[in-house]
Scaffold this active site. Sequence first.
Site, PDB file in Angstrom:
ATOM      1  N   GLY A 172      13.365  19.372 -26.638  1.00  0.00           N
ATOM      2  CA  GLY A 172      13.164  19.909 -27.986  1.00  0.00           C
ATOM      3  C   GLY A 172      14.496  20.235 -28.632  1.00  0.00           C
ATOM      4  O   GLY A 172      14.724  19.973 -29.825  1.00  0.00           O
ATOM      5  N   ASP A 201      12.949  21.369 -15.659  1.00  0.00           N
ATOM      6  CA  ASP A 201      11.937  20.304 -15.490  1.00  0.00           C
ATOM      7  C   ASP A 201      12.542  18.941 -15.168  1.00  0.00           C
ATOM      8  O   ASP A 201      11.818  18.024 -14.754  1.00  0.00           O
ATOM      9  CB  ASP A 201      11.082  20.182 -16.758  1.00  0.00           C
ATOM     10  CG  ASP A 201      10.141  21.360 -16.935  1.00  0.00           C
ATOM     11  OD1 ASP A 201      10.116  22.234 -16.046  1.00  0.00           O
ATOM     12  OD2 ASP A 201       9.424  21.407 -17.956  1.00  0.00           O
ATOM     13  N   GLY A 245       6.627  22.964 -14.429  1.00  0.00           N
ATOM     14  CA  GLY A 245       6.733  21.503 -14.585  1.00  0.00           C
ATOM     15  C   GLY A 245       5.597  21.066 -15.485  1.00  0.00           C
ATOM     16  O   GLY A 245       4.472  20.866 -15.034  1.00  0.00           O
ATOM     17  N   ARG A 358      13.554  30.229 -12.356  1.00  0.00           N
ATOM     18  CA  ARG A 358      14.525  29.816 -13.377  1.00  0.00           C
ATOM     19  C   ARG A 358      15.453  30.935 -13.856  1.00  0.00           C
ATOM     20  O   ARG A 358      16.276  30.705 -14.743  1.00  0.00           O
ATOM     21  CB  ARG A 358      13.815  29.173 -14.565  1.00  0.00           C
ATOM     22  CG  ARG A 358      13.018  30.109 -15.439  1.00  0.00           C
ATOM     23  CD  ARG A 358      12.406  29.379 -16.641  1.00  0.00           C
ATOM     24  NE  ARG A 358      12.174  30.310 -17.706  1.00  0.00           N
ATOM     25  CZ  ARG A 358      11.503  30.034 -18.826  1.00  0.00           C
ATOM     26  NH1 ARG A 358      10.996  28.821 -18.983  1.00  0.00           N
ATOM     27  NH2 ARG A 358      11.355  30.925 -19.753  1.00  0.00           N
TER      28      ARG A 358
HETATM   29  O1  F6P Z   1      11.799  24.864 -20.048  1.00  0.00           O
HETATM   30  C1  F6P Z   1      11.080  24.455 -18.985  1.00  0.00           C
HETATM   31  C2  F6P Z   1      10.029  25.461 -18.590  1.00  0.00           C
HETATM   32  O2  F6P Z   1      10.544  26.372 -17.659  1.00  0.00           O
HETATM   33  C3  F6P Z   1       8.784  24.752 -18.075  1.00  0.00           C
HETATM   34  O3  F6P Z   1       8.856  24.397 -16.734  1.00  0.00           O
HETATM   35  C4  F6P Z   1       7.723  25.744 -18.382  1.00  0.00           C
HETATM   36  O4  F6P Z   1       6.489  25.108 -18.575  1.00  0.00           O
HETATM   37  C5  F6P Z   1       8.166  26.360 -19.650  1.00  0.00           C
HETATM   38  O5  F6P Z   1       9.557  26.232 -19.681  1.00  0.00           O
HETATM   39  C6  F6P Z   1       7.704  27.781 -19.827  1.00  0.00           C
HETATM   40  O6  F6P Z   1       8.558  28.422 -20.716  1.00  0.00           O
HETATM   41  P1  F6P Z   1       8.201  29.621 -21.704  1.00  0.00           P
HETATM   42  O7  F6P Z   1       7.098  30.400 -21.079  1.00  0.00           O
HETATM   43  O8  F6P Z   1       9.496  30.342 -21.817  1.00  0.00           O
HETATM   44  O9  F6P Z   1       7.814  29.010 -23.011  1.00  0.00           O
END
Ligand code: F6P
Length: 440
Positions: A172, A201, A245, A358
């Site tokens: 994005g 991811d 993921g 993460r």
């Molecule tokens: O950016 C990747 C990620 O960690 C994905 O694996 C996960 O689905 C998503 O972001 C969740 O992010 P948030 O809850 O911050 O929108």
Amino acid sequence: MDLRIADLGPAGRRSPLALSTVRGDRVCNFVTDDERVLYRVVTGGELAGVDDSFERAGPRERIYFDPKAVRAAIVTCGGLCPGTNTVIRAAVMELCYSYGVPTIYGFRYGFAGLVPGSGYEPVELSPELVDDIHHRGGTILGSSRGPQDVGAMVDTLKNMGIGLFLVLGGDGTMRGAEEIYGEIERRGLPISVIGVPKTIDNDIHLVEKTFGFETAFSIAIQAIRSAHTEAKGYLNGVGLVRLMGRQSGYIAASAAIAEPDVNLVLVPEVPFALDGARGLLAWIERRLETRRHAVIVVAEGAGQDLLHEETEAIEVDASGNVRLRDVGQFLKRRISAHLETRGVTHSLKYIDPSYMIRTAPANPNDSIFCSSLARAAVHAGMCGKTGMLVGLWNNQFTHVPLREVVGRRNTIDPEGDLWLAVLESTGQPAEWGPSRTTRR
Ligand code: F6P
């Protein structure tokens, strides 16, 4: 594919880096634009893309910007990712110490920080400020999801006199960077836009590894170990782990191969059936009969077709990503209900490490990768490359045009080596089915 890289114009200055152009003089060399990284290194079979090659990343002998006059800026967007601070630190150090760039800004809270009126003032980044930030997870700049007004963001870059703009983010974010680059080009401004691929991811097209991915799947291993211990500790123990993921199952697949206690991996790329003799539930029952325990890893985007009622509206987040149904809780319910119906005494333990994978700082190998990407991004920007991101391909650092990256995504090839490794490591069926009608 068109892998040509745009630039701002002739690189009219000599780089301040004390490197060589002569091989064999025992001094590290500048990289030339003629040095290419082949898209396809395996010959035979399907030959598509055989002539394609990426520009090789690295310091150029001639640069575009006057290092003493140029201003650089960094922004971090999207979900948090291990190594973001390491990239910020390495970029600041490279800009400051190698090139002598005096002014480096950090925009706060993603693209929102470039929009006047957001209330987020940019911070000035210095080696002193970033000195120990690599020890911390997250991003010292803050992040946000979602697009912002492109014209307003370019106004900000122009008004602040920014020449080199580093954008850290996932797919994005790269779409946003491509739009910013397009607007800069339309206005004819001397601003270089360079992306750095940041996502756990690992799904950025034409980039074989994104930073943060390795750390994230390494942390996921702790959850798998716990699930295995719990599963082995009880008669017919089932350890079920859900991992992040969304549309790509790289974290689940890689964690499972790295920790081979896993007996079954479910990813978005490979549909599965629940019911019937060749369905998941019957498979688990057979597995418990023979081995008395099972460890299952499910990527959060797997099996969404089984959860989503066709009549339900699809919701999206600020980045435009579809909000997923919780496949982990769904499987937990369905597996327990099935085993109960079949009279199988069992103990199911469900673990979802969620954001824990993460939010840590990068592990050592990821740190090396982060710093290398940051330096490659600075080199590319200083010589006036633009509309590109730095990537890794066939283990070489590359320049990749943003236009080829946006709107596409890396996914696991169900006929490729990674998925074969999953099948061989787990012993799970290559195909499920045929019934995929269950919805509850
Ligand atoms: O950016 C990747 C990620 O960690 C994905 O694996 C996960 O689905 C998503 O972001 C969740 O992010 P948030 O809850 O911050 O929108």
